[in-house]
Design an enzyme around this catalytic site. Structure first.
Site, short mmCIF file in Angstrom:
data_model
loop_
_atom_site.label_atom_id
_atom_site.label_comp_id
_atom_site.label_asym_id
_atom_site.label_seq_id
_atom_site.Cartn_x
_atom_site.Cartn_y
_atom_site.Cartn_z
N CYS A 83 -5.80 69.79 134.64
CA CYS A 83 -6.15 70.73 135.71
C CYS A 83 -5.53 72.08 135.34
O CYS A 83 -4.31 72.23 135.30
CB CYS A 83 -5.61 70.23 137.04
N CYS A 104 -3.49 83.45 144.54
CA CYS A 104 -4.89 83.32 144.94
C CYS A 104 -5.18 84.29 146.07
O CYS A 104 -4.30 84.59 146.89
CB CYS A 104 -5.18 81.88 145.37
N GLU A 149 1.13 76.97 137.35
CA GLU A 149 1.28 75.54 137.09
C GLU A 149 0.02 74.93 136.48
O GLU A 149 -1.09 75.44 136.67
CB GLU A 149 1.62 74.80 138.40
N CYS A 188 -3.94 67.58 144.66
CA CYS A 188 -4.90 68.62 145.01
C CYS A 188 -4.41 69.42 146.21
O CYS A 188 -4.08 68.87 147.26
CB CYS A 188 -6.25 67.97 145.32
N CYS A 197 -4.71 74.65 151.77
CA CYS A 197 -4.25 74.69 150.39
C CYS A 197 -2.92 75.44 150.28
O CYS A 197 -2.81 76.58 150.75
CB CYS A 197 -5.31 75.38 149.52
N CYS A 211 -7.33 79.70 151.67
CA CYS A 211 -7.84 78.49 152.31
C CYS A 211 -6.68 77.80 153.04
O CYS A 211 -5.62 77.56 152.45
CB CYS A 211 -8.44 77.56 151.25
#
Length: 422
Positions: free
Chosen positions: A135, A142, A122, A395, A149, A146
Site C-alpha cells: 500500500c 491529504c 507511511e 485501512c 479516515c 474524509c
C-alpha cells in the site's frame, strides 16, 4: 526540520495537480531514482558524456537501479571501474529514510518513512497466502478530510515526488529480499544486449512476496497525477520493476476530471472510495462529493477506459454503524451499480477505529446482512479482513506527525537550531 517550500494549491476549492520541483540535495548530486531512462541519459550528457556514451550508460544504470535494485554504483559490475567514481561524485541512488518499521501480529508490516527534506509518510505491506500487497502513499497528508479516515485529519504538506513514490516499492523489495540474483551469486550476469546474453532462467527471487501494488496509502493519487503516473510507469516498465498493470490498483475518492486520464495514460485498475449511496451521507463522510456528486462519479466510472467484466472497478465501502449500513443502503447500492451498468465488485471494509473518530464499526451481523443483499443482487461483496490494526496500519488508520507550517514558523525553528549549534 524541513526547509522545503510548501506545495502551492491551485484554487481555494479544488486542489488540482500542481507541479513541484524536486528539492536540490545539499551536496549537489542528483538522485536517479524516479527518473526514466531518457532523462538519465540527458543528465549524463549534461555531465560531460557524449550522446552515444550517455545513452549506453543510461541503459546500463537503469537496469541496475530498477531490475537489480543496487544502491551503490560500485556494484554495477559491467561499468568500468574508473567510471563508477565519476557517477558517484555526481549522482546518488536514493531510498526513503526509514524512521520506524513495525510488524503486526498478523504479519502486516508498516514503515514510517521520511523524505530528505524532513517530511514523514507511511507505507504498508500486507502478506496473504497467494499474494503480497504493498500500500503506497502519494502525498504527505491529504486535502480531502474524509471523516472516517485518520489520514484525513492531517493537513496536506506536499506531493511526493516520483522518486519518493517508486522508492517505496524499491524499499519494500529491499526489505523482502525480492531483487533478482544471478544463478551464481559470485558473478552477477551482465546486461542483455550489451556484453553477453542473459536469460530469465538465470534469475531466482527470494520469496516473490510482493505481487501487487495499491495506491491507497496517504493522500489522493489523482491530486498528484503527473508524479504518480511517472512512478507507476517505472514500476510497469518491462526493463525495470516489470509489474503488470493488472496487478496495480489506484484508489480515488472521486476526482472526476482526472479519472479518464488515469485510464488512458496509466491504465491500471481503478478503485473508488464510495462509502455511501445518498448525497447527504456522502457529503458528510466524503466531502469531495459536494463538488463531484454521486451521479457524476458513477458516470465517470462507467466511462473508465479498460473497465470490463475481466477488469472490474472496485468500490470501497467502509461500514459505519447506523450511518451507511442499513439493508436499504445495500439495496440502493445494487440499484446504482446496475443503473450505470458497471462491471463492479464491492469491498466491504469494517471501520478501523482511531482516537477521536466520530463513528463506530457496524456489527458483524449487520455487515453480513449488507454483504448478503449485495451478493443476492449479483455483485460480489466480500468483507475485507482487517489487517494490521494493532500497529495502526489498517485501512483509514495511516497518519504521521507531519504538518504544514508557515514560513515564519519554519524560519524561527531554523534560527533556533542554528543558535543551538553555535
Amino acid at each position: 526540520m524541513s526547509n522545503t517550500d510548501l506545495m502551492p494549491i491551485a484554487g481555494a476549492i479544488d486542489p488540482v495537480p500542481v507541479a513541484r520541483d524536486i528539492t536540490p540535495r545539499p551536496d549537489g548530486r542528483v538522485d536517479l531514482i524516479g527518473l526514466p531512462k531518457k532523462r538519465i541519459a540527458e543528465l549524463f550528457a549534461e555531465a560531460g558524456l557524449d550522446a552515444k556514451q550517455a545513452k549506453l550508460r543510461a541503459k546500463q544504470v537503469f537496469h541496475w537501479l530498477y531490475h537489480r535494485g543496487v544502491t551503490e554504483f560500485e556494484a554495477m559490475t559491467d561499468i568500468a571501474k574508473t567510471m563508477r567514481p565519476w557517477l558517484a561524485e555526481r549522482f546518488v541512488i536514493g531510498r526513503p529514510n526509514v524512521v520506524e518499521a513495525q510488524v503486526s501480529s498478523d504479519g502486516t508490516r508498516k514503515w514510517l518513512l521520511q523524505t530528505d527534506d524532513g517530511h514523514e509518510f507511511e507505507m504498508v505491506f500486507i502478506p496473504d497466502a497467494d499474494r503480497g500487497t504493498l500500500c503506497v502513499s502519494s502525498q504527505v497528508g491529504c486535502t480531502l478530510n474524509c471523516r472516517f479516515c485518520h489520514t484525513g485529519t492531517m493537513r496536506l504538506v506536499r506531493n511526493l515526488t516520483p522518486g519518493e513514490i517508486v522508492g517505496q516499492v524499491m524499499l519494500a523489495r529491499d526489505a523482502l529480499g525480492e531483487w533478482p540474483k544471478g544463478a551464481n551469486d559470485t558473478r552477477l550476469a551482465t546486461m542483455a544486449g550489451l556484453e553477453e546474453e542473459e536469460t530469465a532462467a538465470e534469475y531466482t527471487a527470494d520469496g516473490r512476496l510482493l505481487t501487487n501494488i495499491v495506491m491507497m496509502g496517504m493522500g489522493e493519487p489523482l491530486y498528484n497525477f503527473d508524479h504518480v503516473k511517472q512512478a507507476l510507469t517505472l514500476v510497469m516498465d518491462g526493463d525495470g520493476l516489470a509489474l503488470s498493470k493488472r496487478r496495480i490498483t489506484l484508489s480515488t475518492s472521486g476526482v472526476v476530471p482526472m479519472m479518464a486520464r488515469c485510464g488512458e495514460e496509466i491504465g491500471v485498475n481503478l478503485a473508488v472510495s464510495l462509502h455511501a449511496v445518498t448525497k447527504d451521507v456522502r457529503d458528510e463522510i466524503v466531502p469531495i462529493n459536494k463538488k463531484y456528486g454521486l451521479e457524476e462519479l458513477l458516470q465517470a466510472c462507467a466511462d473508465y477506459p479498460g473497465a470490463s467484466n475481466a477488469r472490474r472497478i472496485t468500490f470501497e465501502y467502509v461500514m459505519l454503524k447506523d450511518k451507511n449500513d442499513s439493508d436499504e443502503d445495500a439495496r440502493e447500492l445494487v440499484r446504482l451499480l446496475k443503473a450505470y451498468r458497471l462491471p463492479a465488485k464491492v469491498n466491504l471494509i469494517p471501520f478501523n477505529p482511531w482516537p477521536g473518530a466520530a463513528y463506530d464499526c457496524s456489527t458483524p451481523e449487520r455487515i453480513r446482512s449488507f454483504s448478503n443483499i449485495v451478493f443476492e443482487g449479483g455483485i460480489s461483496a466480500p468483507v475485507r479482513t482487517p489487517r494490521g490494526r494493532d500497529i495502526d496500519a489498517a485501512c483509514g488508520q495511516l497518519k504521521t506527525a507531519a504538518q504544514k507550517k508557515s514560513r515564519a514558523e519554519r524560519d524561527r525553528e531554523a534560527a533556533s537550531e542554528a543558535a543551538s549549534e553555535a
